[in-house]
Design a protein around this motif. Structure first.
Motif, PDB file in Angstrom:
ATOM      1  N   ILE A  52       0.841  -1.193   0.000  1.00 32.99           N
ATOM      2  CA  ILE A  52       0.000   0.000   0.000  1.00 32.99           C
ATOM      3  C   ILE A  52       0.880   1.248   0.000  1.00 32.99           C
ATOM      4  O   ILE A  52       1.567   1.545   0.994  1.00 32.99           O
ATOM      5  CB  ILE A  52      -0.942   0.003   1.219  1.00 32.99           C
ATOM      6  CG1 ILE A  52      -1.784  -1.274   1.245  1.00 32.99           C
ATOM      7  CG2 ILE A  52      -1.839   1.239   1.193  1.00 32.99           C
ATOM      8  CD1 ILE A  52      -2.621  -1.439   2.510  1.00 32.99           C
ATOM      9  N   LEU A  53       0.866   1.971  -1.105  1.00 29.33           N
ATOM     10  CA  LEU A  53       1.615   3.227  -1.207  1.00 29.33           C
ATOM     11  C   LEU A  53       0.846   4.379  -0.558  1.00 29.33           C
ATOM     12  O   LEU A  53       1.445   5.307  -0.016  1.00 29.33           O
ATOM     13  CB  LEU A  53       1.897   3.547  -2.676  1.00 29.33           C
ATOM     14  CG  LEU A  53       2.885   2.613  -3.386  1.00 29.33           C
ATOM     15  CD1 LEU A  53       2.851   2.850  -4.891  1.00 29.33           C
ATOM     16  CD2 LEU A  53       4.298   2.813  -2.841  1.00 29.33           C
ATOM     17  N   SER A  54      -0.466   4.335  -0.634  1.00 34.97           N
ATOM     18  CA  SER A  54      -1.305   5.330   0.026  1.00 34.97           C
ATOM     19  C   SER A  54      -2.712   4.767   0.140  1.00 34.97           C
ATOM     20  O   SER A  54      -3.122   3.914  -0.659  1.00 34.97           O
ATOM     21  CB  SER A  54      -1.325   6.657  -0.744  1.00 34.97           C
ATOM     22  OG  SER A  54      -1.930   6.497  -2.014  1.00 34.97           O
ATOM     23  N   GLY A  55      -3.445   5.248   1.140  1.00 34.26           N
ATOM     24  CA  GLY A  55      -4.822   4.812   1.318  1.00 34.26           C
ATOM     25  C   GLY A  55      -4.978   3.753   2.389  1.00 34.26           C
ATOM     26  O   GLY A  55      -4.023   3.379   3.075  1.00 34.26           O
ATOM     27  N   TRP A  56      -6.205   3.246   2.503  1.00 32.43           N
ATOM     28  CA  TRP A  56      -6.572   2.297   3.559  1.00 32.43           C
ATOM     29  C   TRP A  56      -7.318   1.113   2.962  1.00 32.43           C
ATOM     30  O   TRP A  56      -8.161   1.270   2.081  1.00 32.43           O
ATOM     31  CB  TRP A  56      -7.437   2.983   4.603  1.00 32.43           C
ATOM     32  CG  TRP A  56      -6.729   4.089   5.327  1.00 32.43           C
ATOM     33  CD1 TRP A  56      -6.562   5.380   4.890  1.00 32.43           C
ATOM     34  CD2 TRP A  56      -6.075   4.003   6.585  1.00 32.43           C
ATOM     35  NE1 TRP A  56      -5.838   6.100   5.813  1.00 32.43           N
ATOM     36  CE2 TRP A  56      -5.528   5.276   6.870  1.00 32.43           C
ATOM     37  CE3 TRP A  56      -5.901   2.974   7.508  1.00 32.43           C
ATOM     38  CZ2 TRP A  56      -4.828   5.550   8.041  1.00 32.43           C
ATOM     39  CZ3 TRP A  56      -5.200   3.236   8.679  1.00 32.43           C
ATOM     40  CH2 TRP A  56      -4.664   4.517   8.946  1.00 32.43           C
ATOM     41  N   VAL A  57      -6.990  -0.079   3.481  1.00 34.09           N
ATOM     42  CA  VAL A  57      -7.569  -1.325   2.984  1.00 34.09           C
ATOM     43  C   VAL A  57      -8.109  -2.131   4.158  1.00 34.09           C
ATOM     44  O   VAL A  57      -7.461  -2.221   5.208  1.00 34.09           O
ATOM     45  CB  VAL A  57      -6.509  -2.166   2.229  1.00 34.09           C
ATOM     46  CG1 VAL A  57      -7.064  -3.535   1.848  1.00 34.09           C
ATOM     47  CG2 VAL A  57      -6.024  -1.424   0.997  1.00 34.09           C
ATOM     48  N   VAL A  58      -9.288  -2.704   3.973  1.00 30.65           N
ATOM     49  CA  VAL A  58      -9.870  -3.570   5.003  1.00 30.65           C
ATOM     50  C   VAL A  58      -9.841  -5.011   4.507  1.00 30.65           C
ATOM     51  O   VAL A  58     -10.127  -5.282   3.342  1.00 30.65           O
ATOM     52  CB  VAL A  58     -11.314  -3.140   5.358  1.00 30.65           C
ATOM     53  CG1 VAL A  58     -12.231  -3.214   4.151  1.00 30.65           C
ATOM     54  CG2 VAL A  58     -11.869  -3.989   6.499  1.00 30.65           C
ATOM     55  N   ILE A  59      -9.451  -5.921   5.395  1.00 26.97           N
ATOM     56  CA  ILE A  59      -9.486  -7.349   5.106  1.00 26.97           C
ATOM     57  C   ILE A  59     -10.714  -7.911   5.814  1.00 26.97           C
ATOM     58  O   ILE A  59     -10.848  -7.795   7.031  1.00 26.97           O
ATOM     59  CB  ILE A  59      -8.220  -8.074   5.600  1.00 26.97           C
ATOM     60  CG1 ILE A  59      -6.957  -7.377   5.071  1.00 26.97           C
ATOM     61  CG2 ILE A  59      -8.250  -9.536   5.194  1.00 26.97           C
ATOM     62  CD1 ILE A  59      -6.829  -7.386   3.565  1.00 26.97           C
ATOM     63  N   GLY A  60     -11.617  -8.486   5.040  1.00 30.05           N
ATOM     64  CA  GLY A  60     -12.866  -8.975   5.611  1.00 30.05           C
ATOM     65  C   GLY A  60     -13.182 -10.382   5.159  1.00 30.05           C
ATOM     66  O   GLY A  60     -12.556 -10.926   4.246  1.00 30.05           O
ATOM     67  N   THR A  61     -14.155 -10.986   5.812  1.00 28.99           N
ATOM     68  CA  THR A  61     -14.581 -12.330   5.455  1.00 28.99           C
ATOM     69  C   THR A  61     -16.067 -12.484   5.717  1.00 28.99           C
ATOM     70  O   THR A  61     -16.666 -11.666   6.439  1.00 28.99           O
ATOM     71  CB  THR A  61     -13.782 -13.390   6.244  1.00 28.99           C
ATOM     72  OG1 THR A  61     -14.051 -14.686   5.716  1.00 28.99           O
ATOM     73  CG2 THR A  61     -14.149 -13.375   7.724  1.00 28.99           C
ATOM     74  N   GLN A  62     -16.652 -13.499   5.166  1.00 29.29           N
ATOM     75  CA  GLN A  62     -18.066 -13.788   5.369  1.00 29.29           C
ATOM     76  C   GLN A  62     -18.212 -14.853   6.456  1.00 29.29           C
ATOM     77  O   GLN A  62     -17.586 -15.908   6.386  1.00 29.29           O
ATOM     78  CB  GLN A  62     -18.706 -14.294   4.071  1.00 29.29           C
ATOM     79  CG  GLN A  62     -18.885 -13.230   3.007  1.00 29.29           C
ATOM     80  CD  GLN A  62     -20.113 -12.361   3.253  1.00 29.29           C
ATOM     81  OE1 GLN A  62     -21.064 -12.780   3.898  1.00 29.29           O
ATOM     82  NE2 GLN A  62     -20.078 -11.147   2.741  1.00 29.29           N
ATOM     83  N   VAL A  63     -19.025 -14.558   7.460  1.00 26.06           N
ATOM     84  CA  VAL A  63     -19.326 -15.519   8.519  1.00 26.06           C
ATOM     85  C   VAL A  63     -20.834 -15.657   8.617  1.00 26.06           C
ATOM     86  O   VAL A  63     -21.524 -14.716   9.010  1.00 26.06           O
ATOM     87  CB  VAL A  63     -18.740 -15.069   9.881  1.00 26.06           C
ATOM     88  CG1 VAL A  63     -19.098 -16.085  10.965  1.00 26.06           C
ATOM     89  CG2 VAL A  63     -17.234 -14.899   9.790  1.00 26.06           C
TER      90      VAL A  63
END
Length: 227
Positions: A52-63
């Motif tokens: 990631i050079l810039s910005g925000w990322v979310v890691i998600g999953t389905q439960v």
């Protein structure tokens, strides 16, 4: 992108000599994505590694049909490494929370890079261990109140990904729902806790910016111990 700029933004490359980094960048690609773009999903994990050079990322999953937030990454972090090292199919996806700029390496090229450079191997091991340690601490703290977990999460995100300004340390303004999913609590608790932090002058939410501003991290950490 200039090698010096990459070294400044991504800890993994900080001590890499410019000539080596210039060669490494020759087989990487820059990608720009808008907010809410799916960056990786279960069937595409393992194809590449993204920094990631810039910005925000979310890691998600389905439960059980519900989206769950596993972690949030900011500038300098990465995702996709474990998927190229492990044959077990991931069940998660990466989604851009904000506009995101990525530096993307094809999986085989990145593996080749690690195999040919023992220093990068050690650095990747160290950074991945830090990610796992953070996840372990989060799991260990589940016995704590959601209010305290939220404050500790804000401190962690600020210390690792925040931008220092004259107003304090700024991080992305995450939605109450995203934070609630991450901490497995109710959205109303997140809303009330954030309001309390604003009242205590431990958090400001500028109306014209998409950010949280944390002016006093040490005080926030100490305040969390009351919960």
């Amino acid at each position: 992108m200039e090698p010096e700029s990459v070294g400044e933004r991504i800890p993994f490359f900080q001590t890499t000599p410019p000539e080596t980094l210039d060669w490494i960048l020759s087989f990487a690609s820059e990608q720009v994505h808008s907010a809410n773009t799916i960056l990786a999903q279960p069937e595409t994990w393992g194809r590449d590694v993204s920094f990631i050079l810039s910005g925000w990322v979310v890691i998600g999953t389905q439960v059980k049909g519900h989206e769950r937030t596993l972690d949030i990454f900011g500038q300098g972090s990465y995702f996709g490494v474990i998927a190229i090292l492990d044959d077990y199919p991931p069940l998660s996806q990466a989604i851009a929370l904000s506009d995101v700029q990525l530096l993307v390496f094809p999986a085989q090229r990145f593996l080749q890079l690690l195999l040919n450079d023992s220093q990068l191997q050690q650095r990747m091991l160290k950074l991945t261990t830090q990610q796992v340690r953070h996840l372990y601490r989060r799991l260990k703290s589940t016995y704590q109140s959601p209010q305290r977990q939220l404050m500790k999460t804000l401190v962690y995100l600020a210390e690792n990904y925040g931008q220092t300004t004259d107003r304090g340390i700024e991080i992305f303004r995450f939605s109450d729902q995203t934070l609630a999913e991450m901490l497995h609590t109710e959205t109303a608790i997140i809303t009330d806790t954030l309001k309390n932090l604003v009242d205590q002058n431990l958090l400001t939410i500028p109306s014209h910016d998409s950010c949280f501003c944390l002016p006093q991290l040490k005080q926030l950490h100490h305040f969390s111990k009351q919960f």
